[in-house]
Design an enzyme around this catalytic site. Structure first.
Site, PDB file in Angstrom:
ATOM      1  N   PHE A  14     146.294 108.499  -8.817  1.00  0.00           N
ATOM      2  CA  PHE A  14     145.540 108.383  -7.559  1.00  0.00           C
ATOM      3  C   PHE A  14     144.530 109.532  -7.438  1.00  0.00           C
ATOM      4  O   PHE A  14     143.309 109.299  -7.404  1.00  0.00           O
ATOM      5  CB  PHE A  14     146.561 108.366  -6.415  1.00  0.00           C
ATOM      6  CG  PHE A  14     146.022 108.636  -5.045  1.00  0.00           C
ATOM      7  CD1 PHE A  14     144.882 107.993  -4.581  1.00  0.00           C
ATOM      8  CD2 PHE A  14     146.692 109.516  -4.197  1.00  0.00           C
ATOM      9  CE1 PHE A  14     144.403 108.241  -3.292  1.00  0.00           C
ATOM     10  CE2 PHE A  14     146.227 109.759  -2.912  1.00  0.00           C
ATOM     11  CZ  PHE A  14     145.074 109.131  -2.469  1.00  0.00           C
ATOM     12  N   ASN A  35     149.822 110.114 -19.494  1.00  0.00           N
ATOM     13  CA  ASN A  35     150.809 109.382 -20.305  1.00  0.00           C
ATOM     14  C   ASN A  35     151.125 108.015 -19.698  1.00  0.00           C
ATOM     15  O   ASN A  35     151.952 107.280 -20.226  1.00  0.00           O
ATOM     16  CB  ASN A  35     152.092 110.196 -20.502  1.00  0.00           C
ATOM     17  CG  ASN A  35     152.838 110.416 -19.192  1.00  0.00           C
ATOM     18  OD1 ASN A  35     152.400 109.997 -18.134  1.00  0.00           O
ATOM     19  ND2 ASN A  35     153.971 111.099 -19.276  1.00  0.00           N
ATOM     20  N   THR A  38     153.214 107.074 -14.459  1.00  0.00           N
ATOM     21  CA  THR A  38     152.991 106.580 -13.091  1.00  0.00           C
ATOM     22  C   THR A  38     151.515 106.249 -12.845  1.00  0.00           C
ATOM     23  O   THR A  38     151.189 105.608 -11.860  1.00  0.00           O
ATOM     24  CB  THR A  38     153.457 107.598 -12.004  1.00  0.00           C
ATOM     25  OG1 THR A  38     152.766 108.832 -12.210  1.00  0.00           O
ATOM     26  CG2 THR A  38     154.950 107.830 -12.068  1.00  0.00           C
ATOM     27  N   SER A  78     151.628 114.570 -12.721  1.00  0.00           N
ATOM     28  CA  SER A  78     153.015 114.669 -12.234  1.00  0.00           C
ATOM     29  C   SER A  78     153.355 113.421 -11.436  1.00  0.00           C
ATOM     30  O   SER A  78     152.508 112.923 -10.698  1.00  0.00           O
ATOM     31  CB  SER A  78     153.206 115.877 -11.309  1.00  0.00           C
ATOM     32  OG  SER A  78     154.546 115.907 -10.828  1.00  0.00           O
ATOM     33  N   TYR A 148     161.087 118.190  -8.083  1.00  0.00           N
ATOM     34  CA  TYR A 148     159.640 118.299  -7.856  1.00  0.00           C
ATOM     35  C   TYR A 148     159.311 119.675  -7.273  1.00  0.00           C
ATOM     36  O   TYR A 148     158.442 120.388  -7.780  1.00  0.00           O
ATOM     37  CB  TYR A 148     159.207 117.191  -6.894  1.00  0.00           C
ATOM     38  CG  TYR A 148     157.724 117.102  -6.626  1.00  0.00           C
ATOM     39  CD1 TYR A 148     156.826 116.762  -7.641  1.00  0.00           C
ATOM     40  CD2 TYR A 148     157.218 117.310  -5.342  1.00  0.00           C
ATOM     41  CE1 TYR A 148     155.469 116.652  -7.378  1.00  0.00           C
ATOM     42  CE2 TYR A 148     155.861 117.189  -5.079  1.00  0.00           C
ATOM     43  CZ  TYR A 148     154.998 116.866  -6.104  1.00  0.00           C
ATOM     44  OH  TYR A 148     153.646 116.745  -5.833  1.00  0.00           O
ATOM     45  N   LYS A 152     157.194 122.693  -9.142  1.00  0.00           N
ATOM     46  CA  LYS A 152     155.917 123.167  -8.601  1.00  0.00           C
ATOM     47  C   LYS A 152     155.989 124.661  -8.265  1.00  0.00           C
ATOM     48  O   LYS A 152     154.999 125.379  -8.404  1.00  0.00           O
ATOM     49  CB  LYS A 152     155.528 122.347  -7.372  1.00  0.00           C
ATOM     50  CG  LYS A 152     155.167 120.887  -7.697  1.00  0.00           C
ATOM     51  CD  LYS A 152     153.896 120.792  -8.534  1.00  0.00           C
ATOM     52  CE  LYS A 152     153.398 119.357  -8.654  1.00  0.00           C
ATOM     53  NZ  LYS A 152     152.162 119.257  -9.442  1.00  0.00           N
TER      54      LYS A 152
END
Ligand code: UDP
Length: 329
Positions: A14, A35, A38, A78, A148, A152
């Site tokens: 996105f 990759n 997602t 990510s 996550y 981060k």
């Protein structure tokens, strides 16, 4: 003169795909890397005919090679929605940690400026409101979001270490909830969830009592903030987001009004460690970057709804087209 070259990881996602568009418009040669775990090729398909765009299908958690000069790196690869990182927790940890390390190494060897995408999730379920960059956060490392949040947080620590120890030219952006065209309808996040439900004629699922808050930023505003931060000379973290805060229940009502759906709101259990409130303090961005969001939620939601309306019936009913199980961990 040769165009400046920029590597954008997560290019088919996105945010990554919008960044590819922006930097091509600014006159860069863009090397997109993804990759596709997602990300979706359809987000960047329109760029393939352009000579100033190239795509590398690669997992940045493995050694990253880019031939030739490289002036800039944007690390946006990510999984980024709570259900994605519940499904692929180890990939999420690896891309934030090993992936970041590889890209910092690349930046060091190529003498590139690197901007890494961090997140409001570093603040966890915050006890300070609104969140300033100085707040250290309230994160549960072993909860469902820990994979996550901690990846981060590690990413930020590693980036600062490369900055202070290796003199790498780094930037860290903390991104708050962002929305817009090219979000995955089935990524589980609240906006695509509600719009998808409205388009399918289903009830809207509010988790908990709906009193938890979020502050939603339209993607074009975010991209402008990223661009300005990259071009600044500031290396400590900067919040970028829209401070216009709303409860999830009121947000559901806005989506009902926007879509004209006749369906009702139903309540489901609140997921574990779901932050109760979130609002960026953007004083720093205002001062350092002369940046603030320009697009109101009503305008941004209209644009986003128009995008989701163009999806095919097949896409609308596809619950999970990503086969995470086949992906190497
Ligand atoms: N949420 C909801 N219904 C949904 C999906 C999400 O009420 O169908 C809530 C979720 O519990 C959270 C908020 O909306 O409080 C934002 O969730 P999202 O997954 O978009 O992102 P987060 O900000 O939690 O990372």
């Amino acid at each position: 003169m040769a165009k400046p070259r920029i590597l954008i990881t997560g290019a088919a996602g996105f945010l990554g795909s919008h960044l590819c568009d922006r930097f091509i418009r600014e006159g860069y040669h863009v090397i997109g890397m993804d990759n596709l775990i997602t990300g979706e090729m359809k987000n960047i398909q329109h760029l393939f005919p352009l000579p100033e765009f190239e795509f590398h299908h690669h997992d940045v958690s493995k050694y990253v090679h880019v031939a030739g000069e490289l002036q800039y790196i944007l690390h946006f690869a990510s999984p980024a929605s709570p259900i994605d990182y519940l499904k692929i927790p180890i990939q999420t940890l690896k891309v934030g940690s090993l992936g970041t390390h590889n890209l910092l190494g690349l930046a060091r060897s190529k003498n590139s400026r690197i901007l890494v995408a961090s997140t409001s999730e570093v603040y966890g379920d915050p006890t300070v409101h609104p969140q300033t960059e100085e707040y250290y956060g309230n994160v549960n490392p072993v909860g469902p979001r820990g994979v996550y949040d901690e990846a981060k947080r590690f990413q930020e620590a590693m980036t600062m270490a490369y900055h202070t120890y290796h003199n790498v030219d780094t930037r860290i952006i903390r991104i708050f909830n962002t929305y817009g065209p090219r979000m995955r309808l089935n990524d589980g996040r609240v906006l695509p969830a509600f719009i998808g439900q409205a388009l399918r004629g289903e009830d809207l699922t509010v988790f908990g009592d709906g009193n938890q808050t979020r502050s939603f930023c339209f993607v074009d505003d975010l991209v402008e903030g990223i661009y300005r931060l990259l071009m600044s000379d500031y290396h400590l973290p900067v919040n970028i987001g829209n401070p216009d805060e709303i409860t999830i229940l009121d947000f559901a009502k806005e989506i009902i009004q926007l879509t004209g759906t006749k369906q009702k709101i139903i309540f489901k259990p609140l997921p574990k460690d779901d932050p109760m409130q979130r609002q960026p303090d953007i004083t720093k961005a205002r001062k350092l970057l002369q940046w603030e969001p320009k697009i109101s939620r009503s305008e941004g939601l209209r644009i986003t709804y128009d995008y989701f309306k163009t999806l095919s019936q097949e896409e609308l009913y596809q619950r999970d087209h990503k086969n995470f199980d086949n992906y190497s961990r």
